[in-house]
Scaffold this active site. Structure first.
Site, PDB file in Angstrom:
ATOM      1  N   ARG A  74      37.276  32.561  37.270  1.00  0.00           N
ATOM      2  CA  ARG A  74      38.745  33.290  37.329  1.00  0.00           C
ATOM      3  C   ARG A  74      39.680  32.374  36.270  1.00  0.00           C
ATOM      4  NH1 ARG A  74      39.647  36.518  41.666  1.00  0.00           N
ATOM      5  NH2 ARG A  74      38.407  35.864  43.753  1.00  0.00           N
ATOM      6  N   ASP A 123      36.855  37.436  38.906  1.00  0.00           N
ATOM      7  CA  ASP A 123      35.665  36.639  39.265  1.00  0.00           C
ATOM      8  C   ASP A 123      34.207  37.298  39.339  1.00  0.00           C
ATOM      9  OD1 ASP A 123      35.134  36.393  42.497  1.00  0.00           O
ATOM     10  OD2 ASP A 123      36.484  37.702  41.792  1.00  0.00           O
ATOM     11  N   ASP A 176      44.612  43.617  39.293  1.00  0.00           N
ATOM     12  CA  ASP A 176      43.745  43.283  37.824  1.00  0.00           C
ATOM     13  C   ASP A 176      43.177  44.144  37.340  1.00  0.00           C
ATOM     14  OD1 ASP A 176      42.425  43.315  40.301  1.00  0.00           O
ATOM     15  OD2 ASP A 176      41.709  41.233  39.584  1.00  0.00           O
ATOM     16  N   ASP A 227      38.288  49.852  39.359  1.00  0.00           N
ATOM     17  CA  ASP A 227      36.926  50.451  39.165  1.00  0.00           C
ATOM     18  C   ASP A 227      36.957  51.822  39.708  1.00  0.00           C
ATOM     19  OD1 ASP A 227      35.451  48.031  38.014  1.00  0.00           O
ATOM     20  OD2 ASP A 227      35.807  47.275  39.785  1.00  0.00           O
ATOM     21  N   LYS A 271      42.751  38.442  45.146  1.00  0.00           N
ATOM     22  CA  LYS A 271      43.087  37.104  44.567  1.00  0.00           C
ATOM     23  C   LYS A 271      43.159  37.352  43.069  1.00  0.00           C
ATOM     24  CE  LYS A 271      40.608  34.155  47.684  1.00  0.00           C
ATOM     25  NZ  LYS A 271      39.324  33.301  47.773  1.00  0.00           N
ATOM     26  N   GLY A 272      42.200  38.305  42.519  1.00  0.00           N
ATOM     27  CA  GLY A 272      42.309  38.548  41.274  1.00  0.00           C
ATOM     28  C   GLY A 272      43.454  38.574  40.391  1.00  0.00           C
TER      29      GLY A 272
END
Length: 181
Positions: free
Chosen positions: A167, A161, A102, A105, A45-46
């Site tokens: 968000r 988020d 987005d 990491d 979703k990010g």
């Protein structure tokens, strides 16, 4: 001031800085793909806000699709186990594809996504990430387009988020540690 702003210890990138960098990325992609109609695959979703703004900054025809994965659950770091929640709908075989992510990491999710998409036999596969955390990488991962490199801090806003919150912040900021520890 809204409550969410009080949960942020520092703003890393304000709206102006984010939009300026996205415009630069859009022009770079436009120049690289002249004569092609690339497929942008946003990672949900990010990545949805980044994808929307980036798509509007690209000056050539594009197609858009989405891939939803999960590797975090409700944690603040990747579990390393990637599950596809929504597959792409466009046939990307023989197409130029750009994965729009987005944040990276560990790099494990992006490596999984790239391997998965290569199975669909695209003509080319590139990556565009808004945020990279090089100190968090657990695998050798490279990007073709990158917005910003950041330290290994937990950030929210602009699509990112924590437990589905934050968000909608128009900036990217560091979430106060006491809220997720």
């Amino acid at each position: 001031m809204n409550k969410m702003n009080c949960d942020i210890s520092a703003v890393l990138f304000d709206e102006y800085k984010i939009q300026t960098r996205i415009h630069e990325l859009g022009l770079e992609i436009s120049n690289s793909y002249r004569g092609s109609i690339p497929v942008l695959i946003g990672i949900l979703k990010g990545g949805f806000i980044f994808l929307a703004d980036l798509a509007r900054s690209i000056t050539i025809p594009i197609e858009v699709d989405f891939l939803a994965i999960s590797s975090y659950g409700s944690n603040t770091s990747s579990s390393g186990v990637v599950k596809i929640r929504k597959d792409i709908d466009i046939d990307i075989s023989g197409r130029d594809v750009i994965v729009i992510e987005d944040i990276v990491d560990t790099g494990l999710s992006l490596a999984y996504i790239k391997d998965y998409l290569w199975q669909h036999k695209p003509a080319s596969l590139k990556t565009c990430v808004l945020l990279d955390k090089p100190d968090a990488h657990k695998t050798d991962v490279t990007f073709d387009y990158i917005g910003f490199s950041i330290k290994n801090e937990f950030v929210v806003g602009y699509g990112l988020d924590y437990a589905e919150k934050y968000r909608n912040l128009p900036f990217i900021g560091i979430l106060k540690e006491e809220l997720y520890r």
